[in-house]
Design a protein around this motif. Structure first.
Motif, PDB file in Angstrom:
ATOM      1  N   ASN A 159       0.828  -1.209   0.000  1.00  0.00           N
ATOM      2  CA  ASN A 159       0.000   0.000   0.000  1.00  0.00           C
ATOM      3  C   ASN A 159       0.862   1.258   0.000  1.00  0.00           C
ATOM      4  N   TYR A 160       1.896   1.268   0.826  1.00  0.00           N
ATOM      5  CA  TYR A 160       2.804   2.422   0.866  1.00  0.00           C
ATOM      6  C   TYR A 160       3.468   2.614  -0.489  1.00  0.00           C
ATOM      7  N   VAL A 180       2.500   1.610  -3.489  1.00  0.00           N
ATOM      8  CA  VAL A 180       1.555   2.054  -4.526  1.00  0.00           C
ATOM      9  C   VAL A 180       1.291   3.550  -4.379  1.00  0.00           C
ATOM     10  N   GLU A 181       1.093   4.012  -3.157  1.00  0.00           N
ATOM     11  CA  GLU A 181       0.864   5.447  -2.934  1.00  0.00           C
ATOM     12  C   GLU A 181       2.093   6.267  -3.316  1.00  0.00           C
ATOM     13  N   LEU A 182       3.268   5.767  -2.991  1.00  0.00           N
ATOM     14  CA  LEU A 182       4.511   6.445  -3.350  1.00  0.00           C
ATOM     15  C   LEU A 182       4.631   6.571  -4.868  1.00  0.00           C
ATOM     16  N   LYS A 233       2.215   6.477  -7.075  1.00  0.00           N
ATOM     17  CA  LYS A 233       1.186   7.387  -7.587  1.00  0.00           C
ATOM     18  C   LYS A 233       1.624   8.840  -7.433  1.00  0.00           C
ATOM     19  N   ARG A 234       2.152   9.183  -6.260  1.00  0.00           N
ATOM     20  CA  ARG A 234       2.618  10.565  -6.046  1.00  0.00           C
ATOM     21  C   ARG A 234       3.773  10.906  -6.980  1.00  0.00           C
ATOM     22  N   GLN A 235       4.679   9.968  -7.149  1.00  0.00           N
ATOM     23  CA  GLN A 235       5.824  10.196  -8.027  1.00  0.00           C
ATOM     24  C   GLN A 235       5.364  10.367  -9.472  1.00  0.00           C
ATOM     25  N   GLU A 295       2.403  11.315 -10.545  1.00  0.00           N
ATOM     26  CA  GLU A 295       1.658  12.562 -10.700  1.00  0.00           C
ATOM     27  C   GLU A 295       2.611  13.716 -10.979  1.00  0.00           C
ATOM     28  N   GLU A 333       0.048   4.546 -15.966  1.00  0.00           N
ATOM     29  CA  GLU A 333      -0.312   3.338 -15.213  1.00  0.00           C
ATOM     30  C   GLU A 333       0.596   2.177 -15.621  1.00  0.00           C
ATOM     31  N   HIS A 378       6.560  -1.437 -10.326  1.00  0.00           N
ATOM     32  CA  HIS A 378       6.129  -2.370  -9.293  1.00  0.00           C
ATOM     33  C   HIS A 378       6.749  -3.746  -9.518  1.00  0.00           C
ATOM     34  N   GLU A 406       9.431  12.103  -1.269  1.00  0.00           N
ATOM     35  CA  GLU A 406       9.047  10.769  -0.822  1.00  0.00           C
ATOM     36  C   GLU A 406      10.258   9.916  -0.432  1.00  0.00           C
TER      37      GLU A 406
END
Length: 152
Positions: free
Chosen positions: A65-66, A68-70, A72-74, A76, A91, A98, A127
């Motif tokens: 989870n961490y 995936v969020e990292l 996504k922020r990167q 963006e 994506e 990943h 991050e």
């Protein structure tokens, strides 16, 4: 991956001195390529340059989870730059990243006797600042780690 790369290198230069480098995920690959090339009695690895690659990934990055969020922020932050060069499917890039991370989760570097020079970026994405390590966790594995934080 390292086996394929080392075979390609050996076809071009079957023996002699090798100077290798790898960036990010490629840093780990270059260590493994060096290990394979050094098995030949006619070859010597004289230098490995690591560009921001980590030997071991902090436990927090192993939390899906961490991570995936990292990512996504990167992505963006980078999506605008990507769109300027015609890349719109971020994506897909996240999935590739990943998969690379999954291949490194349980990776333990070998003891490394080659001269290694670590080039670290002067600036990190926010991050990564919280999980930075001065030697990117290579210190426990490399007997001759030459280090700089002066890379651009």
């Amino acid at each position: 991956m390292a086996l394929v790369y080392s075979q390609a290198i050996s076809r071009v230069q079957p023996c002699g001195d090798y100077y290798l480098a790898g960036a990010s995920f490629g840093a780990t690959v270059s260590i493994e390529v060096a290990k394979i090339l050094a098995m030949s009695e006619y070859s010597t690895v004289k230098f490995i340059g690591l560009l921001d690659g980590w030997a071991a990934y902090p436990a927090v990055l192993k939390d899906k989870n961490y991570f995936v969020e990292l990512m996504k922020r990167q992505l963006e932050k980078l999506s605008i730059e990507f769109s300027h060069i015609g890349i719109h499917n971020t994506e897909e890039i996240m999935e590739i990243q990943h998969q690379r991370m999954l291949s490194l989760y349980d990776y333990i570097p070998p003891a490394i006797d080659f001269p290694v020079f670590l080039y670290k970026a002067k600036e990190l994405l926010d991050e990564y600042k919280l999980i930075d390590n001065p030697k990117n966790y290579w210190g426990n594995y490399i007997s001759c780690l030459l280090y700089t934080s002066d890379a651009a």
